[in-house]
Design a protein around this motif. Structure first.
Motif, PDB file in Angstrom:
ATOM      1  N   LEU A 362     -50.193 -25.556 -24.214  1.00 30.34           N
ATOM      2  CA  LEU A 362     -50.174 -25.731 -22.760  1.00 30.34           C
ATOM      3  C   LEU A 362     -48.790 -26.133 -22.248  1.00 30.34           C
ATOM      4  O   LEU A 362     -48.269 -25.540 -21.298  1.00 30.34           O
ATOM      5  N   GLU A 363     -48.169 -27.154 -22.847  1.00 29.76           N
ATOM      6  CA  GLU A 363     -46.880 -27.644 -22.347  1.00 29.76           C
ATOM      7  C   GLU A 363     -45.822 -26.549 -22.388  1.00 29.76           C
ATOM      8  O   GLU A 363     -45.055 -26.372 -21.430  1.00 29.76           O
ATOM      9  N   PHE A 364     -45.791 -25.812 -23.481  1.00 26.16           N
ATOM     10  CA  PHE A 364     -44.789 -24.745 -23.590  1.00 26.16           C
ATOM     11  C   PHE A 364     -45.078 -23.629 -22.595  1.00 26.16           C
ATOM     12  O   PHE A 364     -44.156 -23.049 -22.009  1.00 26.16           O
ATOM     13  N   CYS A 365     -46.362 -23.329 -22.394  1.00 24.04           N
ATOM     14  CA  CYS A 365     -46.722 -22.309 -21.402  1.00 24.04           C
ATOM     15  C   CYS A 365     -46.263 -22.718 -20.005  1.00 24.04           C
ATOM     16  O   CYS A 365     -45.691 -21.912 -19.255  1.00 24.04           O
ATOM     17  N   LEU A 366     -46.500 -23.976 -19.650  1.00 20.67           N
ATOM     18  CA  LEU A 366     -46.103 -24.440 -18.322  1.00 20.67           C
ATOM     19  C   LEU A 366     -44.588 -24.397 -18.149  1.00 20.67           C
ATOM     20  O   LEU A 366     -44.085 -23.998 -17.092  1.00 20.67           O
ATOM     21  N   ASN A 367     -43.851 -24.801 -19.180  1.00 18.38           N
ATOM     22  CA  ASN A 367     -42.386 -24.754 -19.098  1.00 18.38           C
ATOM     23  C   ASN A 367     -41.891 -23.315 -18.982  1.00 18.38           C
ATOM     24  O   ASN A 367     -40.920 -23.034 -18.274  1.00 18.38           O
ATOM     25  N   THR A 368     -42.556 -22.409 -19.677  1.00 16.32           N
ATOM     26  CA  THR A 368     -42.166 -20.992 -19.572  1.00 16.32           C
ATOM     27  C   THR A 368     -42.447 -20.461 -18.174  1.00 16.32           C
ATOM     28  O   THR A 368     -41.619 -19.751 -17.592  1.00 16.32           O
ATOM     29  N   LEU A 369     -43.592 -20.802 -17.614  1.00 16.68           N
ATOM     30  CA  LEU A 369     -43.934 -20.320 -16.275  1.00 16.68           C
ATOM     31  C   LEU A 369     -43.012 -20.898 -15.207  1.00 16.68           C
ATOM     32  O   LEU A 369     -42.837 -20.289 -14.143  1.00 16.68           O
ATOM     33  N   LEU A 370     -42.405 -22.061 -15.469  1.00 14.03           N
ATOM     34  CA  LEU A 370     -41.452 -22.605 -14.505  1.00 14.03           C
ATOM     35  C   LEU A 370     -40.258 -21.679 -14.307  1.00 14.03           C
ATOM     36  O   LEU A 370     -39.594 -21.724 -13.265  1.00 14.03           O
ATOM     37  N   ARG A 371     -39.978 -20.838 -15.304  1.00 17.31           N
ATOM     38  CA  ARG A 371     -38.882 -19.873 -15.166  1.00 17.31           C
ATOM     39  C   ARG A 371     -39.147 -18.897 -14.011  1.00 17.31           C
ATOM     40  O   ARG A 371     -38.212 -18.329 -13.454  1.00 17.31           O
ATOM     41  N   PHE A 372     -40.412 -18.729 -13.669  1.00 17.10           N
ATOM     42  CA  PHE A 372     -40.802 -17.777 -12.631  1.00 17.10           C
ATOM     43  C   PHE A 372     -40.917 -18.428 -11.251  1.00 17.10           C
ATOM     44  O   PHE A 372     -41.366 -17.797 -10.306  1.00 17.10           O
ATOM     45  N   VAL A 373     -40.532 -19.708 -11.154  1.00 21.30           N
ATOM     46  CA  VAL A 373     -40.748 -20.473  -9.916  1.00 21.30           C
ATOM     47  C   VAL A 373     -39.407 -20.866  -9.314  1.00 21.30           C
ATOM     48  O   VAL A 373     -38.484 -21.268 -10.027  1.00 21.30           O
ATOM     49  N   THR A 374     -39.314 -20.751  -8.014  1.00 20.03           N
ATOM     50  CA  THR A 374     -38.180 -21.273  -7.268  1.00 20.03           C
ATOM     51  C   THR A 374     -38.725 -22.036  -6.071  1.00 20.03           C
ATOM     52  O   THR A 374     -39.903 -21.897  -5.724  1.00 20.03           O
ATOM     53  N   ILE A 375     -37.884 -22.854  -5.471  1.00 20.12           N
ATOM     54  CA  ILE A 375     -38.324 -23.672  -4.342  1.00 20.12           C
ATOM     55  C   ILE A 375     -37.725 -23.114  -3.065  1.00 20.12           C
ATOM     56  O   ILE A 375     -36.497 -23.027  -2.928  1.00 20.12           O
ATOM     57  N   GLY A 376     -38.594 -22.732  -2.141  1.00 19.84           N
ATOM     58  CA  GLY A 376     -38.145 -22.229  -0.850  1.00 19.84           C
ATOM     59  C   GLY A 376     -38.396 -23.242   0.246  1.00 19.84           C
ATOM     60  O   GLY A 376     -38.814 -24.382  -0.023  1.00 19.84           O
ATOM     61  N   PRO A 377     -38.155 -22.877   1.492  1.00 20.82           N
ATOM     62  CA  PRO A 377     -38.375 -23.810   2.606  1.00 20.82           C
ATOM     63  C   PRO A 377     -39.797 -24.335   2.681  1.00 20.82           C
ATOM     64  O   PRO A 377     -40.024 -25.453   3.122  1.00 20.82           O
ATOM     65  N   GLY A 378     -40.762 -23.520   2.243  1.00 21.22           N
ATOM     66  CA  GLY A 378     -42.157 -23.945   2.320  1.00 21.22           C
ATOM     67  C   GLY A 378     -42.719 -24.458   1.013  1.00 21.22           C
ATOM     68  O   GLY A 378     -43.923 -24.680   0.906  1.00 21.22           O
TER      69      GLY A 378
END
Length: 966
Positions: A362-378
């Protein structure tokens, strides 16, 4: 305001029908004869008009209506991905919005009207509306050619260039420049030619931009502004161009400022669907594929489909249910409940994907999925990830989520119309995954700060790569230091960002080295003009920019003499005194007294009208000043005038504070007086005929005075004369008393004598023709002497020469030691120089100090003097006192002016230090002082800070022509 063409034909038809109705219902007998045939044929005419209206309505319906393509595929529900043009046959629930969008695209006339932003929250179906609703209305027709749909990605201008098949970078820059200046958009020649080629003879061209919010979340601001300015220019210069863009509502604010802001004034809002539309989405695709639901299940699904993520969750659930339905194509209650309902479908699939990877994944999966996330205005949003940036374990995670239809893959070549492309790009299928799967949602919150940093830095890194790694795209200064501190060793960062930060650091190191050397050269030039500024620049070059070899050498030169501050008095300085806390008072020729704190704060005192020949502090921090007209004024600790005294019409030569709290005054009438602290009671302890030029207080409360006839007298604490010291044949201009009973005196001829407590001469030296104007003892027994030629000599407590201090350009009238050992020298050149002799890096030997007559005059040929160091360095000295240092290849390293006049000899010591001979003086300059010692010396005293203008001037590229300051 929404645009519509006036329906003039409909207006005429309506008017005609009204007229016929009136005719039919009226009394035809009363009509004029000419209209009688109309009355007779009214039913026929009415029928013709009705047929015309019906025909026009049929034409409008055919023209504006959208023929739904036949669905021939398998699963009609797309899951988390948007409905595309290929799924138009099963796209339901947005009939009204599709019709409105088609109408706006067809009827728009103005430049701003031909840009339609389709705005809605994440999961509202914006992309589906455009791709599956709008595009089929124009595909295959002749009124508009549809270009390939694209998204901004990390380079909005670059993606548009791919669609147009042309290099539009110059057009984009020109448009952005004009927009910032408030000018009209210039003609984007290259872009217009590309649009014409894409149109290929059709009446118009439709560009579709999906997920325009990526211009905010993935692009740098400059790219976004250039992109929008170019779109605006293209719309203004090509009236046959239409643009439709989907925009997430939480990012619209970023588009309403800067270039292109006028394009977002008429958005088409995509609102939440009602129950009837949701029922269509569920039921109609099932009907087309002969799929049935258990009784009441559709009603339950419609009730369950609530919240902001309703559409993607619903579509994902329906896709899953359709795939698991039995061969009889029936979706049952059991399957629906096993899938977790609308809200539980994504969670179940994500947990299943993690379960396939192992119990501790789980932890490694979540860290990998963070690669697909960016923070926008919303908040959190998705971004693409290249397959080449993933390691093997990360690829296994990604593949598991692809199999679960939570991630999707695409080939870069396919997106650009090139089937040969082999770079795989991965995306999160829908942002609903970021919110609905609780472990990932919590993980995003936990790492939100890191994600914000990545959101800021990754677009910069990509812009740098797209520029061909140009240095202008790198970051420097505080931003780089902040980024490096956050990134640590770079582990876990995208490779492009690691390269970007590493290159930024290398670039800054080189740039900082270059700037440090430039500022160091500037410091060398300033040392002669403004020593305080030169010292501050040298320190800034070494500590704030980079400790380059040149910066270190220049800092050594700047600190070599121990000069820590130069105070501008504004008038010739005649007297100096320190108090016990380190405050300095200076009396000047203009009748003012200036007082400075240790940090350089200055206060000016007035009240005297003649030159101030003496200043002295009392034990409480108050001070007194005496002027040439015989006036004495005292001030208290707060600077308030406390008392005044006038001694006849005879000028006061000197004034000091005695050991018993009384003031000791020497006057031009030859008298020496003791005056109480309140300037009321005066006692004359000596009345002579030769003027008193100097007075000093002894440590036992007594006094010393020097007279115009060469006499030096000593009194005890009671005012009784105890000794006359002999040896001077000329007027004694300076006296000083040491802690061990020594008395020093200097006269007009340049002779200095020191007597011990028994009255015996223990030291004698002479500088013929150089009058001694001032003497002062330091707490460690050292003796400072100020000369008429602007030189200050310092002897150590063992009476060996310690320092030769130069820099004053006029006679030195006063010297004084502070309690902490600092030395102040005041001169008629209107400056006070503060010296830190404990931090002086130069070793000085005065070969001129000795018995009079043993000082042969130096000879200088006028030719440069050379010397070579053991390590190959080369020094060249000129008659004007300038020394140039070169490396072993004779390339100039730096040059500076010694300030001590002509150079008579030059040699390197075995340790590499340079010994420089001047008339009567040999000075050995420092070399490679250890950094810790150099900084310790620099930190001993507060220095003049650089002003913002001085910093700016220093960094403007000193010696741009390649010259070296000297």
């Amino acid at each position: 305001m929404r645009e519509h063409r006036t329906g003039f034909g409909v207006f005429l038809l309506g008017t005609g029908m009204g007229l016929i109705t009136n005719l039919v219902t009226g009394d035809p007998e009363r009509w004029p004869p000419v209209l009688q045939p109309v009355a007779a044929n009214a039913p026929l005419i009415g029928g013709v008009l009705l047929a015309a209206v019906a025909g026009r309505a049929a034409w409008d319906f055919w023209r504006n209506g959208i023929a739904r393509p036949e669905w021939t595929g398998d699963n009609p529900y797309p899951g988390l991905v948007a409905y595309t043009e290929e799924r138009a046959g099963v796209f339901f629930g947005r009939r009204t919005e599709v019709q409105e969008l088609v109408t706006r695209v067809r009827q728009a006339r103005t430049a701003a009207g031909r840009f339609v932003p389709v705005v809605g929250p994440s999961g509202s179906g914006k992309s589906s509306l455009v791709l599956a609703g709008l595009l089929p209305a124009f595909r295959g027709g002749t009124e508009l050619r549809v270009a390939r749909t694209f998204s901004p990605g990390g380079s909005a201008v670059g993606e548009l260039a791919e669609v147009l098949g042309a290099d539009i970078a110059d057009d984009a820059r020109a448009a952005a420049t004009a927009s910032r200046a408030g000018d009209s958009s210039p003609r984007p020649r290259v872009a217009l030619d590309a649009l014409k080629a894409l149109r290929a003879g059709e009446r118009g061209l439709l560009l579709v931009i999906d997920q325009l919010e990526e211009a905010v979340t993935l692009c740098v601001e400059e790219d976004r502004h250039s992109f929008l300015a170019l779109l605006e220019a293209m719309l203004e210069w090509d009236p046959r161009l239409r643009i439709v863009a989907t925009v997430r509502s939480d990012t619209v604010g970023a588009f309403q400022h800067g270039p292109g802001r006028d394009l977002f004034r008429q958005p088409l809002m995509v609102n939440v669907l009602g129950a009837r539309e949701i029922r269509e989405i569920v039921q109609e695709p099932a009907r087309l594929t002969a799929t049935a639901f258990d009784d009441g299940l559709i009603d339950e699904i419609v009730r369950d489909a609530g919240g902001g993520d309703a559409l993607p969750l619903l579509s994902y659930l329906l896709s899953d249910l359709y795939r698991s339905a039995a061969r009889d194509r029936r979706i049952t209650w059991r399957e629906y409940e096993a899938g977790g309902g609308v809200s539980g479908a994504i969670t179940r699939q994500a947990q299943a994907a993690v379960g396939e990877l192992g119990p501790d994944a789980l932890e490694f999966c979540l860290n990998t999925l963070l690669r697909f996330v960016t923070i926008g205005p919303g908040g959190a949003t998705r971004q693409p990830v290249r397959g080449s940036s993933l390691n093997d374990r990360q690829r296994r995670v990604v593949q598991a989520f692809v199999d679960a239809r939570l991630l999707i893959s695409d080939r870069e070549g396919d997106r650009e119309g090139d089937n040969e492309g082999d770079e795989v790009i991965y995306y999160i299928a829908h942002e609903a995954l970021l919110r609905q799967w609780q472990p990932l949602s919590d993980h995003i919150v936990l790492h939100e700060e890191n994600l914000r940093r990545l959101t800021e830095l990754v677009p910069m890194a990509r812009a740098w790569l797209r520029s061909g790694r140009q240095p202008d795209y790198l970051i420097t200064g505080a931003r780089l230091e902040d980024a490096r501190s956050w990134a640590g060793d770079g582990h876990g960062l995208p490779a492009e960002l690691r390269d970007f930060l590493a290159e930024s650091q290398r670039n800054q190191a080189g740039e900082m080295d270059r700037r440090a050397d430039q500022v160091a050269e500037r410091a060398l030039a300033q040392l002669r003009i403004s020593p305080a500024t030169g010292i501050a620049l040298a320190l800034a070059a070494y500590t704030e920019l980079a400790p380059t070899t040149l910066a270190a050498r220049v800092l050594e030169v700047a600190l070599a003499d121990g000069l820590v501050r130069v105070l501008d008095h504004g008038s010739p300085v005649l007297s100096l005194a320190f108090d016990e806390s380190g405050w300095l008072a200076a009396g000047s020729e203009d009748g003012t007294v200036r007082r400075w704190s240790r940090t350089g704060e200055r206060t000016v005192y007035t009240g005297l009208t003649e030159p101030v020949t003496a200043v002295a502090f009392d034990e409480d921090g108050g001070f007194a000043a005496a002027a040439m007209d015989g006036t004495i004024v005292t001030w208290d600790l707060d600077g308030n005038k406390a008392g005044a005294l006038r001694i006849a019409d005879w000028g006061v030569a000197r004034l000091v504070r005695g050991g018993d709290g009384r003031w000791i005054l020497g006057a031009a009438d030859g008298s020496v007086r003791l005056v109480d602290s309140e300037l009321r009671a005066t006692t004359v302890i000596h009345a002579g005929h030769s003027p008193v030029y100097a007075v000093a207080a002894t440590t036992d409360g007594g006094a010393v005075a020097g007279f115009g006839d060469g006499a030096v007298l000593v009194w005890d604490g009671r005012g009784a004369e105890i000794r006359q010291l002999c040896g001077h044949d000329d007027a004694v201009f300076a006296v000083a008393a040491g802690h061990d009973g020594d008395v020093a005196a200097g006269d007009r001829s340049g002779r200095i004598l020191i007597w011990n407590a028994a009255g015996k001469v223990v030291f004698e030296t002479e500088r013929p023709g150089r009058a001694v104007n001032s003497l002062a003892y330091g707490g460690d027994g050292s003796l400072a002497c100020g000369f008429v030629d602007g030189t200050v000599l310092v002897w150590a407590s063992d009476r060996q020469p310690a320092h030769v201090l130069v820099g004053h350009t006029a006679p030195v009238e006063a010297v004084a030691f502070a309690p902490d050992g600092r030395l102040a020298s005041g001169s008629r050149d209107r400056t006070v120089r503060i010296w830190d002799l404990g931090g002086c890096l130069i070793n000085t030997t005065s070969i001129e100090i000795g018995p009079a007559g043993n000082n042969p005059a130096p000879v200088h040929t006028g030719r440069p003097i050379e010397a070579t160091a053991p390590d190959g360095r080369y020094a060249l000295a000129g008659f004007d006192g300038t020394i140039s240092f070169m490396d072993a290849n004779r390339s100039l390293h730096y040059a500076f002016h010694t300030g001590y006049g002509p150079v008579t000899s030059l040699a390197f010591t075995p340790e590499g230090r340079l010994a420089v001979g001047h008339p009567g003086v040999v000075r050995i300059w420092p070399y490679e002082t250890p950094p810790e010692e150099l900084l310790a010396v620099a930190a001993r005293q507060p220095r003049e800070p650089l002003t913002s203008q001085q910093r700016e001037d220093a960094l403007k590229g000193w010696s741009r022509d390649g010259g070296t300051a000297s």
